[in-house]
Design a protein around this motif. Structure first.
Motif, PDB file in Angstrom:
ATOM      1  N   ASP A 270       0.836  -1.194   0.000  1.00 46.58           N
ATOM      2  CA  ASP A 270       0.000   0.000   0.000  1.00 46.58           C
ATOM      3  C   ASP A 270       0.876   1.253   0.000  1.00 46.58           C
ATOM      4  O   ASP A 270       0.678   2.183   0.790  1.00 46.58           O
ATOM      5  N   ALA A 271       1.888   1.240  -0.872  1.00 51.87           N
ATOM      6  CA  ALA A 271       2.861   2.338  -0.942  1.00 51.87           C
ATOM      7  C   ALA A 271       3.004   2.792  -2.389  1.00 51.87           C
ATOM      8  O   ALA A 271       4.087   2.704  -2.977  1.00 51.87           O
ATOM      9  N   LYS A 272       1.913   3.274  -2.947  1.00 52.13           N
ATOM     10  CA  LYS A 272       1.931   3.696  -4.343  1.00 52.13           C
ATOM     11  C   LYS A 272       2.913   4.852  -4.551  1.00 52.13           C
ATOM     12  O   LYS A 272       2.935   5.817  -3.790  1.00 52.13           O
ATOM     13  N   ASN A 273       3.737   4.713  -5.597  1.00 49.97           N
ATOM     14  CA  ASN A 273       4.735   5.735  -5.941  1.00 49.97           C
ATOM     15  C   ASN A 273       5.678   6.051  -4.772  1.00 49.97           C
ATOM     16  O   ASN A 273       6.050   7.200  -4.538  1.00 49.97           O
ATOM     17  N   GLN A 274       6.067   5.007  -4.036  1.00 47.01           N
ATOM     18  CA  GLN A 274       6.975   5.190  -2.911  1.00 47.01           C
ATOM     19  C   GLN A 274       8.101   4.165  -2.970  1.00 47.01           C
ATOM     20  O   GLN A 274       7.945   3.065  -3.503  1.00 47.01           O
ATOM     21  N   VAL A 275       9.240   4.525  -2.405  1.00 48.80           N
ATOM     22  CA  VAL A 275      10.385   3.624  -2.258  1.00 48.80           C
ATOM     23  C   VAL A 275      10.947   3.824  -0.848  1.00 48.80           C
ATOM     24  O   VAL A 275      10.660   4.832  -0.192  1.00 48.80           O
ATOM     25  N   THR A 276      11.720   2.873  -0.392  1.00 48.95           N
ATOM     26  CA  THR A 276      12.349   3.013   0.923  1.00 48.95           C
ATOM     27  C   THR A 276      13.846   3.290   0.813  1.00 48.95           C
ATOM     28  O   THR A 276      14.439   3.841   1.737  1.00 48.95           O
ATOM     29  N   THR A 277      14.455   2.897  -0.301  1.00 45.72           N
ATOM     30  CA  THR A 277      15.895   3.080  -0.474  1.00 45.72           C
ATOM     31  C   THR A 277      16.185   3.520  -1.909  1.00 45.72           C
ATOM     32  O   THR A 277      15.586   2.990  -2.860  1.00 45.72           O
TER      33      THR A 277
END
Length: 487
Positions: A270-277
Motif C-alpha cells: 500500500d505504498a503507491k509511488n513510494q520507495v524506501t531506499t
C-alpha cells in the motif's frame, strides 16, 4: 677478482652466512604473512559490503522512520473468522514497509540529477509476516453421576441420578508464523540495487515488460526452505505470484528472500509511488564524499550512507582480526624487522672483527679502503638476497596455508542511522534483523606482486645496513693491526 673472492669467502663462512640469512628471512616472512592476511581482510570486508550494498552502488539514500504518534500502534494486527463451528484452515498476511520511512518515487529522479551522480534507482523493502492455521471449536458436555443399590423388593431398592454443570472439552488453535523479506526492484535497471548482487542460476530474471507482473525471483536458500521451483506459485496477502527464477548471491548470503517488480511491491505494501531506499552510483569513486554532501544539502531530511560509513560499522571476528592485522601486525612486523636488521648488522660486524689479519694484509698489499668496504657490503647483500629468498618462500607458504585452512570469520553490520539497506528497519523483528546482519566469511591470504617486491626491497635493505656497519669497521683497519694479530 671481486666475484671470485666473494664466492670463496661466502663458501668459507657458510654457517655465519646462513645464520644472518635466516634472521632476515624470518622478519621478511612475517611481513609477507601480515600483508597477505591484511589484504584478505580487505577482500572479506568488500564481500560483506557488496552482499548487503549492491555491486556498483556507492551510496544509498534513505529517511529515518518517525516515532509513532500517541495512541497509534505499530504492532501486528491479524483478523480471523472464529465463528465456524468446525475446524477450518485460515491465513492472514501482514505486509509492512521496512528499512526506514517511505520516500516519494520522484526523489529518485531528483537524486539522479545531482552533480556527480551517474545513476540512481529506487527499491521498496517489505516485511511479510504470514500467520496460518486453524481454530477448532470445543464441545460442551454435561457431567453425570449415578448411584444406586438393587434388591429384591423392599424399601432399599431404587436408583437416583443428578446432572452436573456443562464443561467445554476439546477445541483450541494451532497457527504457524512465517516472516520473510520482499524487495521491489526496478526491472528496467537491475544492474544497480539489491538484485545486482544476485546471479540467477535457474530460470530467468525480470524483463522490462514485467513492470507490474505478478512474478518473483526467490533466493536459493528460501527456495530450498519452501521447496519452490521455477513455475511454483505462492500468495502474498491474497495475490498469487509465479516463481520465474531462483538466484544465488555472488558472495556471502543474501538478506532478501523474494524479489518482485517494484510496482507489484508498492501494491502489496500500500505504498503507491513510494520507495524506501535509493541506490546511487557516482560518476567518480574519488568524489563520493562530495556527492554525499551535495545530496544531503539539496534533499533535506534524508540520510546518505556510503560504503565507508558501512565499513565503519562492521564488527565481529572479522573486525577484530582486521584490527590485529593492521595495527598489532604492522608494529610487530616493524619490531621483528628492526631486530633482524640489527642482528644481521651485529653479526656482520662481529665477523669483520675476526678477519683483522685478512683485511690488514689486503691493505698492506695495496687494497684501498673502498675495496675492503665493497667486499664486506657485497657479502652482506648476497646474504640479504638469500634471506629474502628464504623469507619469500616461508611467507608465501604461510599465506597459502591460511588460504587452504580458510578460517571462518563472522561479520556483523550495525545500523548507521538511515535504516535502509542496513538494519532491516522496523517490522523485521530483532531475531530477523540479527540473522540478516550476521554473515560468515572464509578468510584468504592473497600474495600480490607488490608484496613480493616489498620483500626483495627489505632483503636488499637489510644487506645494505649490515654491510654498511661491517664495511665501516673494516675500512678503519690498518696494516699494523694485522701484524699485531700475528702470534
Amino acid at each position: 677478482m671481486f666475484g671470485i673472492y666473494l664466492k670463496r669467502e661466502l663458501g668459507r663462512r657458510k654457517k655465519a652466512a646462513l645464520v644472518i640469512a635466516l634472521g632476515l628471512a624470518l622478519g621478511i616472512a612475517l611481513v609477507i604473512t601480515v600483508n597477505s592476511v591484511s589484504a584478505g581482510m580487505t577482500q572479506a570486508q568488500d564481500k560483506v559490503l557488496k552482499s548487503l550494498y549492491g555491486l556498483g552502488t556507492d551510496m544509498t539514500v534513505t529517511k529515518a522512520r518517525t516515532a509513532p504518534t500517541s495512541g497509534s500502534s505499530g504492532g501486528p494486527n491479524f483478523k480471523f473468522d472464529a465463528k465456524s463451528s468446525s475446524s477450518s484452515t485460515q491465513s492472514s498476511d501482514r505486509v509492512q514497509t521496512q528499512g526506514g520511512q517511505a520516500l516519494k518515487s520522484s526523489l529518485v529522479t531528483k537524486v539522479a540529477g545531482q552533480k556527480g551522480v551517474e545513476s540512481a534507482v529506487g527499491a521498496l523493502s517489505l516485511n511479510v509476516t504470514k500467520v496460518d492455521g486453524s481454530f477448532t471449536q470445543g464441545k460442551a458436555k454435561s457431567s453425570t453421576s449415578s448411584s444406586g443399590s438393587s434388591g429384591q423388593g423392599g424399601p432399599g431398592g431404587g436408583s437416583s441420578s443428578s446432572g452436573g454443570a456443562p464443561q467445554v472439552q476439546g477445541g483450541g488453535a494451532n497457527f504457524n508464523v512465517n516472516s520473510y523479506s520482499v524487495v521491489g526492484v526496478d526491472v528496467a535497471h537491475q544492474g544497480l540495487g539489491p538484485l545486482s548482487t544476485m546471479k540467477v542460476t535457474s530460470g530467468k530474471t525480470f524483463t522490462t515488460a514485467q513492470t507490474g507482473s505478478k512474478v518473483a525471483v526467490v533466493s536459493k536458500s528460501y527456495a530450498k526452505e519452501k521447496k519452490y521451483k521455477v513455475g511454483s506459485t505462492f500468495k502474498i496477502s491474497g495475490t498469487k505470484f509465479t516463481v520465474i527464477g531462483i538466484a544465488t548471491p555472488d558472495s556471502s548470503e543474501s538478506d532478501t528472500d523474494v524479489f518482485v517488480p517494484l510496482k507489484a511491491a508498492q501494491t502489496l505494501g500500500d505504498a503507491k509511488n513510494q520507495v524506501t531506499t535509493i541506490y546511487v552510483k557516482a560518476t567518480d569513486s574519488k568524489q563520493i564524499s562530495t556527492v554525499k554532501k551535495e545530496i544531503t544539502a539539496n534533499i533535506s531530511g534524508t540520510t546518505v550512507t556510503t560504503s565507508a560509513d558501512l565499513a565503519s560499522t562492521v564488527s565481529g571476528s572479522l573486525s577484530t582480526a582486521s584490527s590485529l592485522a593492521t595495527s598489532v601486525g604492522k608494529w610487530l612486523s616493524i619490531a621483528v624487522l628492526a631486530a633482524a636488521f640489527l642482528v644481521a648488522a651485529l653479526l656482520t660486524s662481529s665477523a669483520v672483527s675476526r678477519r683483522v689479519r685478512e683485511f690488514g694484509t689486503l691493505k698492506a698489499l695495496g687494497w684501498p679502503s673502498r675495496n675492503v668496504t665493497r667486499q664486506v657490503v657485497g657479502e652482506s647483500i648476497v646474504n640479504g638476497l638469500i634471506g629474502g629468498a628464504l623469507g619469500i618462500a616461508l611467507g608465501v607458504g604461510a599465506a597459502y596455508a591460511v588460504t587452504a585452512i580458510s578460517p571462518k570469520l563472522t561479520a556483523q553490520l550495525g545500523n548507521t542511522g538511515g535504516g535502509g539497506g542496513v538494519g532491516g528497519g522496523p517490522g523485521g523483528g530483532p531475531g530477523r534483523q540479527a540473522s540478516q546482519n550476521t554473515l560468515e566469511i572464509a578468510l584468504s591470504a592473497p600474495v600480490s606482486l607488490t608484496t613480493i617486491a616489498l620483500a626483495v626491497g627489505l632483503a636488499v635493505t637489510g644487506g645494505l645496513i649490515a654491510g654498511a656497519m661491517g664495511g665501516w669497521r673494516a675500512s678503519r683497519m690498518r696494516p699494523a693491526d694485522a701484524l699485531r694479530s700475528v702470534s
